[in-house]
Structure formats: structure tokens, C-alpha cells
Design an enzyme around this catalytic site. Structure first.
Site, mmCIF file in Angstrom:
data_model
loop_
_atom_site.group_PDB
_atom_site.id
_atom_site.type_symbol
_atom_site.label_atom_id
_atom_site.label_comp_id
_atom_site.label_asym_id
_atom_site.label_seq_id
_atom_site.Cartn_x
_atom_site.Cartn_y
_atom_site.Cartn_z
ATOM 1 N N ARG A 88 3.419 1.667 -0.362
ATOM 2 C CA ARG A 88 3.798 0.574 -1.279
ATOM 3 C C ARG A 88 5.321 0.392 -1.273
ATOM 4 O O ARG A 88 5.821 -0.707 -1.403
ATOM 5 C CB ARG A 88 3.320 0.881 -2.693
ATOM 6 C CG ARG A 88 1.801 0.972 -2.850
ATOM 7 C CD ARG A 88 1.462 1.395 -4.257
ATOM 8 N NE ARG A 88 0.039 1.531 -4.519
ATOM 9 C CZ ARG A 88 -0.664 2.651 -4.354
ATOM 10 N NH1 ARG A 88 -0.073 3.750 -3.882
ATOM 11 N NH2 ARG A 88 -1.954 2.679 -4.654
ATOM 12 N N ASP A 148 -5.568 3.245 -11.666
ATOM 13 C CA ASP A 148 -5.693 4.596 -11.098
ATOM 14 C C ASP A 148 -6.661 5.451 -11.918
ATOM 15 O O ASP A 148 -7.415 6.256 -11.368
ATOM 16 C CB ASP A 148 -4.308 5.258 -11.017
ATOM 17 C CG ASP A 148 -3.352 4.437 -10.157
ATOM 18 O OD1 ASP A 148 -3.829 3.752 -9.237
ATOM 19 O OD2 ASP A 148 -2.135 4.461 -10.423
ATOM 20 N N ARG A 151 -10.132 4.496 -11.017
ATOM 21 C CA ARG A 151 -10.504 5.124 -9.724
ATOM 22 C C ARG A 151 -10.783 6.610 -9.897
ATOM 23 O O ARG A 151 -11.664 7.180 -9.247
ATOM 24 C CB ARG A 151 -9.372 4.901 -8.713
ATOM 25 C CG ARG A 151 -9.299 3.462 -8.257
ATOM 26 C CD ARG A 151 -8.190 3.234 -7.260
ATOM 27 N NE ARG A 151 -8.220 1.876 -6.761
ATOM 28 C CZ ARG A 151 -7.152 1.219 -6.305
ATOM 29 N NH1 ARG A 151 -5.975 1.813 -6.277
ATOM 30 N NH2 ARG A 151 -7.277 -0.010 -5.859
ATOM 31 N N HIS A 175 2.727 5.117 -9.603
ATOM 32 C CA HIS A 175 1.656 4.415 -8.889
ATOM 33 C C HIS A 175 2.002 4.460 -7.395
ATOM 34 O O HIS A 175 2.408 3.474 -6.788
ATOM 35 C CB HIS A 175 1.549 2.967 -9.405
ATOM 36 C CG HIS A 175 0.459 2.184 -8.740
ATOM 37 N ND1 HIS A 175 -0.875 2.525 -8.831
ATOM 38 C CD2 HIS A 175 0.498 1.068 -7.976
ATOM 39 C CE1 HIS A 175 -1.596 1.652 -8.153
ATOM 40 N NE2 HIS A 175 -0.797 0.763 -7.618
HETATM 41 N N1 LIG Z 1 -0.070 -2.552 -9.369
HETATM 42 C C1 LIG Z 1 -1.261 -2.506 -8.790
HETATM 43 O O1 LIG Z 1 -2.121 -1.720 -9.182
HETATM 44 C C2 LIG Z 1 -1.587 -3.429 -7.652
HETATM 45 C C3 LIG Z 1 -2.911 -3.616 -7.238
HETATM 46 C C4 LIG Z 1 -3.176 -4.490 -6.188
HETATM 47 C C5 LIG Z 1 -2.128 -5.174 -5.570
HETATM 48 N N2 LIG Z 1 -0.863 -4.974 -6.002
HETATM 49 C C6 LIG Z 1 0.252 -5.731 -5.422
HETATM 50 O O2 LIG Z 1 0.147 -7.091 -5.855
HETATM 51 C C7 LIG Z 1 0.809 -7.943 -4.933
HETATM 52 C C8 LIG Z 1 -0.120 -9.095 -4.549
HETATM 53 O O3 LIG Z 1 -1.212 -8.656 -3.797
HETATM 54 P P1 LIG Z 1 -2.305 -9.698 -3.249
HETATM 55 O O4 LIG Z 1 -3.345 -8.912 -2.553
HETATM 56 O O5 LIG Z 1 -2.688 -10.638 -4.333
HETATM 57 O O6 LIG Z 1 -1.423 -10.499 -2.167
HETATM 58 P P2 LIG Z 1 -1.704 -11.986 -1.655
HETATM 59 O O7 LIG Z 1 -0.879 -12.151 -0.421
HETATM 60 O O8 LIG Z 1 -3.159 -12.263 -1.582
HETATM 61 O O9 LIG Z 1 -1.095 -12.898 -2.818
HETATM 62 C C9 LIG Z 1 0.263 -12.941 -3.121
HETATM 63 C C10 LIG Z 1 0.594 -14.375 -3.505
HETATM 64 O O10 LIG Z 1 1.952 -14.434 -3.960
HETATM 65 C C11 LIG Z 1 2.439 -15.706 -3.593
HETATM 66 N N3 LIG Z 1 3.897 -15.745 -3.671
HETATM 67 C C12 LIG Z 1 4.816 -15.221 -2.829
HETATM 68 N N4 LIG Z 1 6.055 -15.496 -3.263
HETATM 69 C C13 LIG Z 1 5.926 -16.191 -4.416
HETATM 70 C C14 LIG Z 1 6.847 -16.753 -5.335
HETATM 71 N N5 LIG Z 1 8.172 -16.648 -5.165
HETATM 72 N N6 LIG Z 1 6.356 -17.424 -6.394
HETATM 73 C C15 LIG Z 1 5.021 -17.545 -6.600
HETATM 74 N N7 LIG Z 1 4.103 -17.035 -5.758
HETATM 75 C C16 LIG Z 1 4.550 -16.359 -4.676
HETATM 76 C C17 LIG Z 1 1.906 -15.900 -2.179
HETATM 77 O O11 LIG Z 1 1.967 -17.267 -1.777
HETATM 78 C C18 LIG Z 1 0.483 -15.369 -2.325
HETATM 79 O O12 LIG Z 1 -0.440 -16.390 -2.620
HETATM 80 C C19 LIG Z 1 1.209 -7.039 -3.753
HETATM 81 O O13 LIG Z 1 2.557 -6.661 -3.872
HETATM 82 C C20 LIG Z 1 0.300 -5.822 -3.918
HETATM 83 O O14 LIG Z 1 0.838 -4.672 -3.334
HETATM 84 C C21 LIG Z 1 -0.566 -4.122 -7.014
HETATM 85 O O1 LIG Z 2 -2.726 0.116 -2.609
HETATM 86 C C1 LIG Z 2 -2.023 -0.886 -2.726
HETATM 87 O O2 LIG Z 2 -1.083 -1.129 -1.962
HETATM 88 C C2 LIG Z 2 -2.336 -1.907 -3.772
HETATM 89 C C3 LIG Z 2 -2.457 -1.347 -5.147
HETATM 90 O O3 LIG Z 2 -1.292 -0.693 -5.551
HETATM 91 C C4 LIG Z 2 -3.679 -0.498 -5.319
HETATM 92 O O4 LIG Z 2 -3.550 0.640 -5.767
HETATM 93 O O5 LIG Z 2 -4.789 -0.980 -5.025
#
Ligand SMILES: NC(=O)c1ccc[n+]([C@@H]2O[C@H](COP(=O)([O-])OP(=O)(O)OC[C@H]3O[C@@H](n4cnc5c(N)ncnc54)[C@H](O)[C@@H]3O)[C@@H](O)[C@H]2O)c1
Ligand SMILES: O=C(O)C[C@H](O)C(=O)O
Length: 308
Positions: A88, A148, A151, A175
């Protein structure tokens, strides 16, 4: 009450879907940078309303933040997800700029907003939102521990061969693949310590599988997960909008709690109408506290790469 979700990708759309399905918000506004994408996702989701029986209005906009004005909660999911083999932390270069710009736009239109940070590396992105938004610390919540812990419960139930509703457990600290601390010593099956049922080897394996939960899914899916992340966000948003005061582990700015300061890390907290109503402090055993400190050291190093 209005909820904004920035990023209409996999996680953003899943957040909007679960929030709408649970019917506690009046409106969800999806924002994306990709022309027409948020509008399309909103329309598709709205066409589920009569089928799934919800009344939440979902709208979409390509970057027009005036549509987000007056949001009670805003969820930041914008940014790139990792690919198999990545950590990450490797996402910081691209995601920091996106999260900073999005935060500024959100706060400009909703000065009273509570922000939930999802974009990775999440603990560092939450720290960045603290440093750039000017919001009180009670109104910035990093989402990681809720996912988490879900999970962890999944893996515990698998090892115990029991329903998930029988188990309870919590994950604290970072995380990240190495910095997560699943509190196995405190995990229970209906109040009975899981060590009553599981060998040390089984418990070690539950802990390891939990820590790499996101990486395991990323390997299987080719990108990171979205269903459970969306569900976890919806639980946080509901606890705020409905003032449920649930205790949920979240990445929060610490000021001496668990021996750390000026860092966002996963700790249990009471989440209600005001955002973070209380950080819950309880005693970790020596090994857990040492792992918590180790995770803090690693997150602090990543935070050092931010230009704030
Ligand atoms: N914290 C957590 O537990 C957790 C869990 C899952 C994913 N994530 C994170 O969430 C983020 C998104 O994941 P995803 O699978 O949805 O990705 P994704 O690529 O499907 O979606 C991301 C979206 O953000 C948009 N985007 C990019 N720049 C932007 C901006 N300046 N303004 C508005 N929109 C913008 C993109 O166009 C895209 O549609 C990633 O960084 C991923 O690692 C975190
Ligand atoms: O694993 C990742 O990169 C996305 C998110 O933080 C998750 O835990 O699913």
C-alpha cells in the site's frame, strides 16, 4: 443527511451502494474526476432503488464540488489501488496529491464535514488530511480497523469452524501488511478465549492470514478488494448519521494514547454524531504493545515522505 463519496471506482461505488441499501442517508453524492463516470455509477445505482427497496437519492458529478455542499460526512476513496506484489505504501506518490486536493475541495464546500479516509496508504493519508484540512481531530477518521477486524473474524470463524456471529475480535495499529496487530489474546467465541479451542499454531496462522488479508485478495482479483471495504465504510457512516456510538477501531490522530503522538494509527473509538467521541484506551499485553510501537515507527517513516 447528505453523504459525499469521492472516487466512484470499485470502493466508492460499493460505499454508495451499502449506504443506500441501509436507507439511513437522504442523499449520496458521488464525485469522480473521470468525465461522466460518477454520473453513470449514480444512475446505475439509482436503478436498483425500486428493486432493492431504498429511498436514498444517489447523484453523481464530474468534479463539481458545489454539489457536495453541506455534507455531514465525506468519504475519500479517490486514488489508485495496488496491483499484486505491491505494498500500500508504494501508492503514496500518486495518492497524496489526489487526497490533498480532494480534502481542500471538500472542506471549502462543507466546513462542518466529518471526513472518512479510505485511500491508501490509509494511515498516512489520514495524517495528511489532518495536516491539510484544518478540521478538528474528532472529525477525521481513517477506515482500516473496521475492515481488518471483519477479516480477523472471518479467519477466526474459519479456524473455529463456527458461525462468524459467534466470534469477536479486533485489529489495531497500522493498516499495512506488516503493521496490523490482530489482538488474538483478546479474541473470543461467545466470551470464551479462542485459545480454549485453537492451538498456538492455529492462532498464529489466523493472525498471519489476517495481516495479509488485503494482499491475498489483491493477488486473487488483480486489484484490491471493494465489497468489505464498502461495507466497513457504511458501518462507520451509519454510526455517525444515526449517532449509534458504536465502538469501532479507526485510524485516529493520537495524543499520547497507547504511547504515541502526532501519528494516525488504528485504535478503538466511540463513533457518533460528532465523529470521534472518545478514544478507548485499554491495556495491551507486552508483545502487543511492542508490535504497536513497531507499527508506529514504520508509519512515521512513511509519513516522513509527505511534503507537509
Ligand atoms: N482503507 C482501506 O481499507 C481500503 C480498502 C480498499 C481500497 N482502499 C484504497 O482505496 C482507493 C480506491 O480503490 P478502488 O479500488 O476504488 O480504485 P478505483 O481505481 O476503482 O477507483 C478510484 C477512483 O478514484 C478516481 N479519482 C482519481 N483521482 C481523483 C480525483 N482527483 N478526484 C476524484 N476522483 C478521482 C478515479 O477516477 C477512480 O474512479 C485505493 O487507494 C485503494 O488502495 C483502501
Ligand atoms: O489491500 C489493499 O491494497 C486495499 C485495502 O487496503 C484492503 O485492505 O483491502
Amino acid at each position: 443527511m447528505k453523504v459525499t463519496v469521492v472516487g466512484a471506482g470499485a470502493v466508492g461505488a460499493s460505499c454508495a451502494e451499502y449506504i443506500a441499501m441501509k436507507n439511513f442517508a437522504s442523499e449520496v453524492v458521488l464525485v469522480d474526476i473521470k468525465e461522466g463516470f460518477a454520473e453513470g455509477k449514480a444512475m446505475d445505482l439509482m436503478q436498483c432503488a425500486s428493486l432493492n427497496g431504498f429511498d436514498t437519492k444517489i447523484t453523481g458529478t464530474t468534479g463539481d464540488y458545489s454539489k457536495t455542499a453541506g455534507s455531514k460526512v465525506a468519504v475519500i476513496t479517490s486514488g489508485i489501488p495496488r496491483k499484486p506484489g505491491m505494498t500500500r505504501e508504494e501508492l503514496i506518490g500518486i495518492n497524496a496529491g489526489i487526497v490533498k486536493e480532494v480534502t481542500e475541495n471538500l472542506v471549502k464546500h462543507s466546513p462542518d464535514v466529518i471526513i472518512i479516509v479510505v485511500s491508501n496508504p490509509m494511515d498516512t493519508m489520514a495524517y495528511l488530511v489532518h495536516k491539510t484540512s484544518g478540521l478538528p481531530k474528532e472529525r477525521i477518521i481513517g477506515m482500516g480497523g473496521a475492515l481488518d477486524s471483519a477479516r480477523f473474524k472471518y479467519r477466526l470463524a474459519e479456524a473455529l469452524d463456527c458461525p462468524i456471529s459467534d466470534v469477536d475480535g479486533m485489529v489495531v495499529a497500522a493498516h499495512s501488511d506488516t503493521g496490523m496487530v490482530p489482538l488474538i489474546s483478546k479474541a473470543t467465541r461467545n466470551g470464551v478465549p479462542v485459545s480454549t479451542f485453537l492451538s498456538q499454531e492455529q492462532m498464529d496462522s489466523v493472525v498471519e492470514e489476517t495481516k495479509v488479508g488485503g494482499a491475498t485478495l489483491t493477488k486473487l482479483l488483480g486489484t484490491s478488494a471493494w465489497y468489505a471495504p464498502g461495507a466497513a465504510v457504511s458501518v462507520l457512516v451509519q454510526s455517525i448519521l444515526c449517532d449509534q456510538k458504536k465502538m469501532i477501531p479507526c485510524s485516529l490522530m493520537l495524543n499520547g494514547e497507547y504511547g504515541e503522538s502526532d501519528i494516525c494509527l488504528g485504535v478503538p473509538a466511540i463513533i457518533g454524531a460528532n465523529g470521534v467521541e472518545k478514544i478507548v484506551e485499554f491495556e495491551l499485553n507486552e508483545a502487543e504493545q511492542a508490535k504497536f510501537a513497531e507499527a508506529a515507527k514504520a508509519v512515521r517513516e512513511v509519513n516522513g515522505d509527505l511534503k507537509v
